[in-house]
Structures are given as structure tokens and as C-alpha cells.
Write an enzyme that holds these catalytic residues in place. Sequence first.
Site, PDB file in Angstrom:
ATOM      1  N   HIS A 174       0.819  -1.223   0.000  1.00 26.62           N
ATOM      2  CA  HIS A 174       0.000   0.000   0.000  1.00 26.62           C
ATOM      3  C   HIS A 174       0.847   1.264   0.000  1.00 26.62           C
ATOM      4  O   HIS A 174       0.342   2.350  -0.257  1.00 26.62           O
ATOM      5  CB  HIS A 174      -0.918  -0.002   1.225  1.00 26.62           C
ATOM      6  N   ASP A 381       3.207   9.529  -0.570  1.00 29.71           N
ATOM      7  CA  ASP A 381       2.031   8.723  -0.215  1.00 29.71           C
ATOM      8  C   ASP A 381       1.868   7.640  -1.271  1.00 29.71           C
ATOM      9  O   ASP A 381       2.003   7.934  -2.465  1.00 29.71           O
ATOM     10  CB  ASP A 381       0.788   9.636  -0.211  1.00 29.71           C
TER      11      ASP A 381
HETATM   12  P1  ADQ Z   1      -3.264   5.859   4.854  1.00 29.31           P
HETATM   13  O1  ADQ Z   1      -1.874   6.384   5.015  1.00 29.31           O
HETATM   14  O2  ADQ Z   1      -4.004   5.636   6.098  1.00 29.31           O
HETATM   15  O3  ADQ Z   1      -3.288   4.525   3.957  1.00 29.31           O
HETATM   16  P2  ADQ Z   1      -5.251   7.228   3.018  1.00 29.31           P
HETATM   17  O4  ADQ Z   1      -5.169   6.598   1.692  1.00 29.31           O
HETATM   18  O5  ADQ Z   1      -5.436   8.698   2.965  1.00 29.31           O
HETATM   19  O6  ADQ Z   1      -3.996   6.998   3.923  1.00 29.31           O
HETATM   20  O7  ADQ Z   1      -6.484   6.592   3.771  1.00 29.31           O
HETATM   21  C1  ADQ Z   1      -6.965   7.163   4.939  1.00 29.31           C
HETATM   22  C2  ADQ Z   1      -8.412   6.698   5.172  1.00 29.31           C
HETATM   23  O8  ADQ Z   1      -8.778   7.079   6.485  1.00 29.31           O
HETATM   24  C3  ADQ Z   1      -9.398   7.339   4.223  1.00 29.31           C
HETATM   25  O9  ADQ Z   1     -10.374   6.407   3.836  1.00 29.31           O
HETATM   26  C4  ADQ Z   1     -10.012   8.464   5.060  1.00 29.31           C
HETATM   27  O10 ADQ Z   1     -11.359   8.743   4.768  1.00 29.31           O
HETATM   28  C5  ADQ Z   1      -9.908   7.922   6.446  1.00 29.31           C
HETATM   29  N1  ADQ Z   1      -9.717   9.056   7.370  1.00 29.31           N
HETATM   30  C6  ADQ Z   1      -8.716   9.941   7.365  1.00 29.31           C
HETATM   31  N2  ADQ Z   1      -8.903  10.864   8.322  1.00 29.31           N
HETATM   32  C7  ADQ Z   1     -10.058  10.558   8.943  1.00 29.31           C
HETATM   33  C8  ADQ Z   1     -10.768  11.129  10.034  1.00 29.31           C
HETATM   34  N3  ADQ Z   1     -10.362  12.198  10.703  1.00 29.31           N
HETATM   35  N4  ADQ Z   1     -11.898  10.510  10.400  1.00 29.31           N
HETATM   36  C9  ADQ Z   1     -12.331   9.414   9.755  1.00 29.31           C
HETATM   37  N5  ADQ Z   1     -11.702   8.843   8.737  1.00 29.31           N
HETATM   38  C10 ADQ Z   1     -10.558   9.399   8.339  1.00 29.31           C
HETATM   39  C11 ADQ Z   1      -2.310   3.698   3.310  1.00 29.31           C
HETATM   40  C12 ADQ Z   1      -1.316   4.413   2.390  1.00 29.31           C
HETATM   41  C13 ADQ Z   1      -2.061   5.241   1.348  1.00 29.31           C
HETATM   42  C14 ADQ Z   1      -3.035   4.346   0.580  1.00 29.31           C
HETATM   43  C15 ADQ Z   1      -3.900   3.535   1.524  1.00 29.31           C
HETATM   44  C16 ADQ Z   1      -4.712   2.491   0.769  1.00 29.31           C
HETATM   45  O11 ADQ Z   1      -0.435   5.229   3.141  1.00 29.31           O
HETATM   46  O12 ADQ Z   1      -1.153   5.855   0.450  1.00 29.31           O
HETATM   47  O13 ADQ Z   1      -3.867   5.153  -0.229  1.00 29.31           O
HETATM   48  O14 ADQ Z   1      -3.103   2.829   2.482  1.00 29.31           O
HETATM   49  O15 ADQ Z   1      -3.884   1.715  -0.017  1.00 29.31           O
END
Ligand code: ADQ
Length: 472
Positions: A174, A381
Site C-alpha cells: 500500500h 504517499d
Molecule cells: P493511509 O496512510 O491511512 O493509507 P489514506 O489513503 O489517505 O492513507 O487513507 C486514509 C483513510 O482514512 C481514508 O479512507 C479516510 O477517509 C480515512 N480518514 C482519514 N482521516 C479521517 C478522520 N479524521 N476521520 C475518519 N476517517 C478518516 C495507506 C497508504 C495510502 C493508501 C492507503 C490504501 O499510506 O497511500 O492510499 O493505504 O492503499
Amino acid sequence: MPKAKPGDHAAPSPPARSRGRLIVVANRLPVNRAGAGDWSRSPGGLVSALEPILARRRGVWVGWDGGTGRAPRPFVHQNLSIHPVALSARDVEQFYNGMSNRSLWPLYHDAIRTPEFHRRWWETYQDTNQRFARAAARVARRGDLVWVHDYHLQLVPRMLRELRPDLRIGFFLHIPFPPEELFAWLPWRTAVLKGLLGADVVAFQTQSSAQNFSRMARRYAGAEGTDARVETGPRAVRVRALPISIDFQEFDTLAADPKVVRAAKEIRQRLGGRRVLLSVDRLDYTKGIEHRLYMFEDLLDRGLIGVDDAVMVQIAVPSREVVPDYTQTRTQVEHSVGRINGAHAEPGRVAVHYFRRSLSRQDLAAYYLVADVMLVTPLRDGMNLVAKEYVATRRDLSGALVLSEFAGAARELRRALLVNPRDVDGFGAAVRQALSLPSEDARQRMAILRMNVRRHDVHDWARAFLEELEGS
Ligand code: ADQ
């Protein structure tokens, strides 16, 4: 459940396109304890991404329950069969906080923070990966597909193959897979590569990560072949770029929910009807929160933006708080917010609203609806699902996405306003452009962005991965 012993399953692989169960092996289970004997679905990137697929296919999930006691017995939660793996306090310290989050995470994210390498963390990483591999080997039936996830479990494919050579094993990373200049730092680079090469399919978020992996496999693990197919001994491993996505429909539908629309209206009123710049991240140094605040402060300092016209809303979910770099990031972020508001807020007009908490999907969608400009500006990211979630909620085609070139999502979402978050001037200019985008330009951009995400949603991603795995 048939008990598997090593060697029991040395029969040839099942025919392609078999419809066995899908066994997900990931560090965390998709559920959290919600009280005595009760569980609830947990938030987060991977869970949001896989939930819809597992609902459609008979699913089994092998992962850690988040505690340090004995693992609960396997159970079924909302049609999903859950197989907890136990971690001790020492495992959490050395495998999870140590090797995973203080060695691999910073190394794979451009060494934004200096990775630390400790022999004892590595030893525990190996032991823990072995435990996950054994759990998966016990659970899997002939014909099941095993899908291993992420940087915590890079040794599992090989370990599992040794226990169960009959299984088809896929791996998805990921986060970014770094280029040689960084990957070569890892003292255990060959073992990690060999671990991954135990899979039939190894997939990444972007083409450049896939290419980095194939090159490293040839350079440090004796593999041969091309960027898309590497051979190790008699086995061939498919290497693919399969960018993850979101459930477009879910966010599109949420955005039309009258409760969400009402909540959005209320938030907008409370923010004083100003233009809203929104960010939603885990509180992580890779997400570029400090750089973003700095850019906003610079615009305020130079009078290019005023608190009467615009407000920034930063929603940050607490994350990995026992790791010192995270505590430091939190302190810096909170310090910046205080400094900016101290200098620029007016009565009833805060410059930056900072919420350190997790939101429900509904509230998240309401905030997305309120955002005139969405700032998704990580320093690095793998993908970033927030950018895609925002786009999916913009049914009326209004709003602008300012997206970092260093997010995997930038490879697909090319009609976003792409920025280098370290270039304060360029970043600030893009934000001002986003705030003054002619509405026809904004609509055209958003229409294309929505088409990108709608056409390539999470179902499409999972289908593509499983097709690769079944055809391997
Ligand atoms: P993350 O680093 O966790 O994931 P991201 O892809 O942005 O990053 O996913 C975060 C998730 O958490 C999103 O679905 C978002 O809606 C949710 N989220 C964030 N802040 C929130 C809040 N305050 N309250 C509720 N929900 C919240 C890792 C990798 C990424 C990759 C994903 C999936 O680092 O690059 O996109 O895995 O592969």
C-alpha cells in the site's frame, strides 16, 4: 476447518479461475473491540478499500486484534470469518512500532524521517511474520486465494509458500516501494525481496514502485526477467502496478443523503460562510501537514488571503502516538496552528480549525461537501484515498482538488491542481488559483476527475488483482 501440516498440500496448484474463498492476511483485523465480546468495523485505508469486495466474496481475514493478550478464538462478524493472530507487548514494540513503523515506514517514504535499524526488531519481525504465515496456512483450504497486505508482512509470501506450496499467493504493497538509493540502506534487503518473491503476484500502487521492485529483485535477490515478470528458480512472479481506489458509489450516495447535506449546511454556517480549505489526514509526518500550514501562514502573512474570506480546516486522526516522530509531528502541527491563529484570528474568525479526531463516514462526507478547495498534499504517499473520496462527493462538479505530485493518486488524477508541497510559492499560487478558478474550468476538471474515480473504483482494483492472481 481442515488442519494443515507442512507438506500436506504439495499437490499442483488448482486450475486458474477457481472460486475458492478469499483469505486476506493483513497486520490489523478489520474490526475493533467495542465492549465485552463485541466488535465493530474499524476505520482506515485498507479496511475501507476491502470491505466491499469481502462482502461479495466469501471472506476470511487473518490479522492482529490490536491487543497484547491471548488472541480471541476465530469468529464470524457480518459474514466475514475472522482469525485473530496474537502479538505480545514485545512484538508490538519491536515488530509493529519498531521494524514496521520506525524502519520500513520512513525508509519507504523517502526517508522523510531517518529510519532506524535494530537487529532485535528484525528478529521479531521475522518471528511475527512466521506467525501470520502459520495462521494463514492453517486457515486456507485447497483452492483458496491468499492476499497478503503491506509492509508489515513482506516475509509472509515466502514463509507461507514453504508451508503451503499449493496455494496461490498475492501481495499488495500500500505504500511506495523505494528506489535503490533508499532501498539499499536496508540491512535485510535480500531477505525482504526473497520474502516478497514467494508470491505469484506482487502488486504496487504505481508503475515506478513496480519497477523499483523488479530492479531490486534482479540486483539483490538473484532474480532474472523484465519489469513485469521476474523469475526466481523455476517460479515466475508477476509484478504489476494496480492503483487502489475507493467505493465511488458509496461516497456519491452519501453526498446526496439529506442528513449529510443538512450537516454540511450547518458546518458552512458555523464557519461563517467563508471559503473553506479542507484537509483530512492521519496525523503522520508523510502527509505534509506542517508544510501545508506553513503555506497557509505565508499567504496570510503576505496578505494574499484574509480570515474574512477563507478558513482552513484540518482534520487529523491520531496515529502511532507512541512513536517519537509522531509525537513530535503532533507537537509541531499544534504549535503551528496556535501560532497562525495567534497572529491572524479575529473575534469569531479563526484562521485554522484543527480537529484531532476520527469522524464517521457521514461527517467526513459532510466536510467534503463543505470544502471549496481540498488540500491533499503529502510529501510522499502510496496512493491517498482522501483525494478520491473528495472527488466522489462532488456531485455538482464544484470544488477544486489541490494534489501533491508525490501522492500515487497524482498519476491518475491529472486534472487536479498538482503541486510540490515543498515549494511554498508554487503551492500558495495553486491554492489561490483553486480559490479563483472560473466555474466552467472547475466543472470540467471535476467532471474528468470524477470519471477517473468512477471508472476505476475499488471493485475494479480488486477484480484486476484477483484476475492476475487467478491467472498466475
Ligand atoms: P493511509 O496512510 O491511512 O493509507 P489514506 O489513503 O489517505 O492513507 O487513507 C486514509 C483513510 O482514512 C481514508 O479512507 C479516510 O477517509 C480515512 N480518514 C482519514 N482521516 C479521517 C478522520 N479524521 N476521520 C475518519 N476517517 C478518516 C495507506 C497508504 C495510502 C493508501 C492507503 C490504501 O499510506 O497511500 O492510499 O493505504 O492503499
